[in-house]
Design an enzyme around this catalytic site. Structure first.
Site, PDB file in Angstrom:
ATOM      1  N   ASP A   1      -0.252   5.323   0.394  1.00 24.58           N
ATOM      2  CA  ASP A   1      -0.506   6.731   2.031  1.00 24.58           C
ATOM      3  C   ASP A   1      -0.427   5.920   3.413  1.00 24.58           C
ATOM      4  O   ASP A   1      -1.772   5.284   3.445  1.00 24.58           O
ATOM      5  CB  ASP A   1      -1.970   7.252   1.234  1.00 24.58           C
ATOM      6  CG  ASP A   1      -1.969   7.924   0.205  1.00 24.58           C
ATOM      7  OD1 ASP A   1      -1.130   8.064  -0.506  1.00 24.58           O
ATOM      8  OD2 ASP A   1      -2.845   8.575   0.317  1.00 24.58           O
TER       9      ASP A   1
ATOM     10  N   ASP B   1       0.813  -1.181   0.032  1.00 28.35           N
ATOM     11  CA  ASP B   1      -0.196  -0.047  -0.233  1.00 28.35           C
ATOM     12  C   ASP B   1       1.124   1.553  -0.082  1.00 28.35           C
ATOM     13  O   ASP B   1       2.146   0.842   0.317  1.00 28.35           O
ATOM     14  CB  ASP B   1      -0.813  -0.297   0.830  1.00 28.35           C
ATOM     15  CG  ASP B   1      -2.221   1.485   1.543  1.00 28.35           C
ATOM     16  OD1 ASP B   1      -2.424   1.625   0.320  1.00 28.35           O
ATOM     17  OD2 ASP B   1      -1.543   1.611   2.756  1.00 28.35           O
TER      18      ASP B   1
END
Length: 261
Positions: free
Chosen positions: A14, A12
């Site tokens: 953010d 991932d």
């Protein structure tokens, strides 16, 4: 890249590889260099658009690996520039437009915002906010109603084949496909010896469970994920440090534990 990698990392962005506030990833550079040195692959997997991820992928030197975009709704192939139509996104916006006003009014998506509005709500510079609005498959946004209305909203969308997934910042709507779906296909393509995934939000859980080992990266900006399947057995672990600092330490520790050189 066709050689069988010793390790394929799915991550991932953010709040995980990228700092939640500054959007910087410098703290993860030592681990990224180590992965490069051992021939490991890194697949970015985010709710961001192909245009956003393409820019970040180039900056990180990862263009020769594919990237999972818009929460798994699409894939950006290796060594490719973002292309394609927004027909799925237009169809999604059409579903939203046909919902009863009492349900629709609680959701404020990127398509309802100006570029300046997206910049304000995300903290992104204007040019980056423009890229965030260039969507093809999914619609992130904020739910502004109560919990009961949110359940009714998601149930109404489900009747039209639309699902909602909670991320680090936004509730993201799409017609399906998850990060885990894309991971399964990429594992079948690259045949890595080992797989690792890292994430911080509810929409990362399936990804964390789809690899040999998963790491929940601490994010002090959101409530921690509750215990998930695989933690008790040590298949999934957690970092104490947040964002790219925690990502860096977790990846280096994992590589060292696997004695990959």
């Amino acid at each position: 890249m066709t050689a069988k990698p010793p390790l394929l990392v799915f991550t991932d962005l953010d709040g995980t590889l990228i700092d939640h506030d500054s959007y910087q990833w410098d703290a993860a550079q030592p681990a990224l260099r180590r992965l490069h040195d051992i021939g490991a692959g890194v697949v970015l997997a985010s709710s961001k658009t192909a245009v956003e991820i393409g820019t970040l992928r180039d900056e990180m030197g990862l263009r020769h690996w594919p990237a999972i975009v818009e929460n798994g709704a699409g894939l950006l192939p290796a060594n490719s520039a973002p292309t394609g139509s927004a027909s799925s996104y237009d169809a999604l916006r059409d579903v939203l437009a046909k919902l009863p006003g009492a349900l629709r009014d609680g959701f404020h998506g990127f398509g309802d915002m100006s570029v300046t509005g997206v910049a304000d709500i995300t903290g992104l510079p204007i040019e980056a906010a423009k890229r965030a609005k260039m969507r093809q498959f999914s619609e992130p946004g904020l739910w502004q109603g109560d919990a009961e209305a949110r359940r009714d909203f998601l149930a109404a969308l489900a009747d039209h084949g639309v699902t909602g997934r909670e991320g680090g910042r936004f509730l993201t709507l799409s017609f399906g496909n998850t990060k885990a779906d894309q991971i399964d296909a990429l594992i079948a393509k690259y045949h890595p010896t080992q797989t690792l995934s890292l994430g911080d939000a509810p929409n990362d859980v399936e990804m964390l469970q789809a690899t040999d080992h998963g790491v929940i990266v601490a994010n002090p900006h959101r409530p921690p994920l509750p215990p998930i399947k695989g933690e008790a057995e040590g298949k999934i672990t957690r970092t104490n440090l947040p964002g790219p600092t925690g990502w860096n330490q977790a990846v280096l520790d994992h590589v060292n534990a696997l004695t990959l050189t």
